[in-house]
Enzyme design. Sequence first.
Site, PDB file in Angstrom:
ATOM      1  N   THR A 118      37.793   6.716 -43.802  1.00 39.22           N
ATOM      2  CA  THR A 118      36.813   7.252 -42.848  1.00 39.22           C
ATOM      3  C   THR A 118      36.759   8.780 -42.853  1.00 39.22           C
ATOM      4  O   THR A 118      35.695   9.371 -43.023  1.00 39.22           O
ATOM      5  CB  THR A 118      37.125   6.760 -41.427  1.00 39.22           C
ATOM      6  OG1 THR A 118      37.176   5.340 -41.424  1.00 39.22           O
ATOM      7  CG2 THR A 118      36.054   7.229 -40.446  1.00 39.22           C
ATOM      8  N   TYR A 119      37.906   9.414 -42.644  1.00 37.24           N
ATOM      9  CA  TYR A 119      37.895  10.876 -42.567  1.00 37.24           C
ATOM     10  C   TYR A 119      37.430  11.489 -43.879  1.00 37.24           C
ATOM     11  O   TYR A 119      36.564  12.371 -43.902  1.00 37.24           O
ATOM     12  CB  TYR A 119      39.283  11.418 -42.204  1.00 37.24           C
ATOM     13  CG  TYR A 119      39.329  12.927 -42.252  1.00 37.24           C
ATOM     14  CD1 TYR A 119      38.665  13.685 -41.290  1.00 37.24           C
ATOM     15  CD2 TYR A 119      40.004  13.594 -43.278  1.00 37.24           C
ATOM     16  CE1 TYR A 119      38.670  15.072 -41.349  1.00 37.24           C
ATOM     17  CE2 TYR A 119      40.023  14.972 -43.336  1.00 37.24           C
ATOM     18  CZ  TYR A 119      39.360  15.704 -42.374  1.00 37.24           C
ATOM     19  OH  TYR A 119      39.354  17.071 -42.435  1.00 37.24           O
ATOM     20  N   ASP A 120      38.004  11.014 -44.991  1.00 34.64           N
ATOM     21  CA  ASP A 120      37.666  11.563 -46.296  1.00 34.64           C
ATOM     22  C   ASP A 120      36.171  11.423 -46.579  1.00 34.64           C
ATOM     23  O   ASP A 120      35.523  12.341 -47.079  1.00 34.64           O
ATOM     24  CB  ASP A 120      38.450  10.843 -47.398  1.00 34.64           C
ATOM     25  CG  ASP A 120      39.895  10.579 -47.028  1.00 34.64           C
ATOM     26  OD1 ASP A 120      40.400  11.261 -46.124  1.00 34.64           O
ATOM     27  OD2 ASP A 120      40.504   9.680 -47.629  1.00 34.64           O
TER      28      ASP A 120
ATOM     29  N   SER B 164      33.736  11.058 -44.361  1.00 33.21           N
ATOM     30  CA  SER B 164      32.938  11.893 -43.463  1.00 33.21           C
ATOM     31  C   SER B 164      32.858  13.325 -43.975  1.00 33.21           C
ATOM     32  O   SER B 164      31.803  13.968 -43.920  1.00 33.21           O
ATOM     33  CB  SER B 164      33.523  11.870 -42.042  1.00 33.21           C
ATOM     34  OG  SER B 164      34.718  12.622 -41.950  1.00 33.21           O
TER      35      SER B 164
END
Length: 292
Positions: A108-110, A112
């Site tokens: 998710t973070y990567d 985004s």
Amino acid sequence: YYTKINKKVVLINGDITNKNLLHTFFSENDINICFHLAAQVEVGVAAKYPFSTWETNIRGTYTLFEAIRESKANISAIVMASTDKAYGEYPLEEMPYKENYPLKPQYTYDTSKACADLIAQSYSTEVFEMPVVITRFANIYGPGQLNFSALIPDAIKCALGYNEFSPRSDGKNIRDFLFVEDVSKLYTTIAKSLYNNAKTLKGEVFNAGTNDGLTVRYVVEQIYNILDNKKGLEKIISLFKKNSNPMGEINSQVMHYEKVKKYFGWEPSTNFSDGLKVTINWYKDYLNSIMK
């Protein structure tokens, strides 16, 4: 909302997904250089709350660029902070990351941040001709970081006896660390260069790191040894041995800096040992002042 510190410095303290706010801000202020540093930066938070991470990191980015574009602000330089995590997982033998590596995030973070990175790049094309440079930096540490879920502030606070350190991995994952003063100097250098050479630098991507990596376990050991907390370190090492890498965490991340050295003559000037000692001393004073 936003606060004018002086004629040249304005601090945005609002929702970066609020286009009306941003449009008003850029319309009413003569802004020459914009640094986009806003983000939801926690991997664990992203895994637990993907919607808010998409909203902040992706929607926040295109909202900012659209507000700048629609306001017809006379922006001469936009420096967009991406991250090493945007590259996704590459094997250790292919480290350090280089700017020509394809972005292939999984989590998710990567994802985004990779999306925000690509959005920013799209505004630098001939379609919009906005003076954008993308920066992908290693983990930044140093005095003043008050995010105590980050590894170094968390480990220092725990080694000083304020909390119990809880390892989130087996400690073998590799990270690259940049001292905050080296980062601020590089941001300033890139922004000034883009301001003066927008046509030449527009759309360029720059990595920054140390060309080397440290294991999480090594970092924690250094902190606990400097603070002479041997008992606490023994307990943490036993916990590392019982752990495995959590889902959503990339195993190895090291950043190449040859391109920024070539363009700007920059290279990291603070070695990890020196930077860590300065950082620990700052936290000792800070925590002592707020915990009284």
